[in-house]
Design an enzyme around this catalytic site. Structure first.
Site, PDB file in Angstrom:
ATOM      1  N   HIS A  58       0.847  -1.189   0.000  1.00 20.19           N
ATOM      2  CA  HIS A  58       0.000   0.000   0.000  1.00 20.19           C
ATOM      3  C   HIS A  58       0.885   1.242   0.000  1.00 20.19           C
ATOM      4  CE1 HIS A  58      -3.905  -1.912   1.772  1.00 20.19           C
ATOM      5  NE2 HIS A  58      -3.350  -2.677   0.848  1.00 20.19           N
ATOM      6  N   GLU A  60       1.159   3.969   1.820  1.00 16.87           N
ATOM      7  CA  GLU A  60       1.788   4.403   3.058  1.00 16.87           C
ATOM      8  C   GLU A  60       2.914   3.462   3.479  1.00 16.87           C
ATOM      9  OE1 GLU A  60      -2.598   5.624   3.290  1.00 16.87           O
ATOM     10  OE2 GLU A  60      -1.455   3.924   2.538  1.00 16.87           O
ATOM     11  N   CYS A  88      -5.793   2.636   5.733  1.00 18.41           N
ATOM     12  CA  CYS A  88      -6.487   1.397   6.089  1.00 18.41           C
ATOM     13  C   CYS A  88      -5.922   0.881   7.411  1.00 18.41           C
ATOM     14  CB  CYS A  88      -6.306   0.370   4.975  1.00 18.41           C
ATOM     15  SG  CYS A  88      -4.661  -0.395   4.953  1.00 18.41           S
ATOM     16  N   CYS A  91      -2.115   0.012   7.192  1.00 19.06           N
ATOM     17  CA  CYS A  91      -1.277   1.209   7.083  1.00 19.06           C
ATOM     18  C   CYS A  91      -1.301   2.001   8.385  1.00 19.06           C
ATOM     19  CB  CYS A  91      -1.736   2.065   5.912  1.00 19.06           C
ATOM     20  SG  CYS A  91      -1.455   1.259   4.318  1.00 19.06           S
TER      21      CYS A  91
END
Length: 161
Positions: A58, A60, A88, A91
């Site tokens: 992801h 991040e 999320c 993250c």
């Protein structure tokens, strides 16, 4: 309340540009992130789940990994994270482990859910007892695993984080 200025607008625009570029390249979903130390971008990332066949890639997480590698540290306590969307649960955990000063996000998790990136399932699963989760978590106590923990506890030259 934090005052958003031109500096923050500039960095958020960079995170959003990464989200768009990654999405258009087919790397993954429309998410981008940068890590800033002072006035310098020290890490960047965009969703690369499809590129790397890695569900943890992801924006991040990629940006945190990039910044930590660039800075030679596992802590980002003197940094800020700018991300194109509210993080999320995964993250969010990575952000707390990295310990930045603050996080700026553009789109909300509700807006992400509206385009089929809905994390509510994970938030619900976290609260369930292990035996009731969609993916069962089964306790498997083992003496050798406990011994490794005891060894860590006795270790004199350990670095806590």
């Amino acid at each position: 309340m934090y005052q958003i200025g031109e500096r923050e607008k500039k960095f958020m625009a960079m995170a959003i540009e990464l989200s768009q570029r990654g999405m258009r390249n087919g790397d993954g979903g429309p998410f981008g992130s940068i890590v800033v130390k002072g006035d310098e971008v020290v890490g960047e990332g965009w969703n690369q789940v499809l590129t790397h066949n890695d569900p943890t890639a992801h924006a991040e997480v990629v940006a945190i990994r990039n910044a930590c590698r660039n800075l030679g540290t596992f802590q980002l306590d003197d940094c800020e994270i700018y991300t194109s969307c509210e993080p999320c649960p995964m993250c969010l955990g990575a952000i707390y482990w990295a310990r930045p000063q603050r996080v700026f996000f553009a789109n909300t998790k509700e807006e992400a859910a509206a385009i089929h990136f809905d994390d509510s399932f994970i938030y619900t699963e976290i609260e369930l007892p292990h035996g009731q989760k969609k993916i069962p978590f089964i306790a498997f106590p083992h003496e050798a695993a406990r011994e490794v923990f005891r060894e860590w506890d006795r270790k004199e030259n350990k670095k806590l984080y």
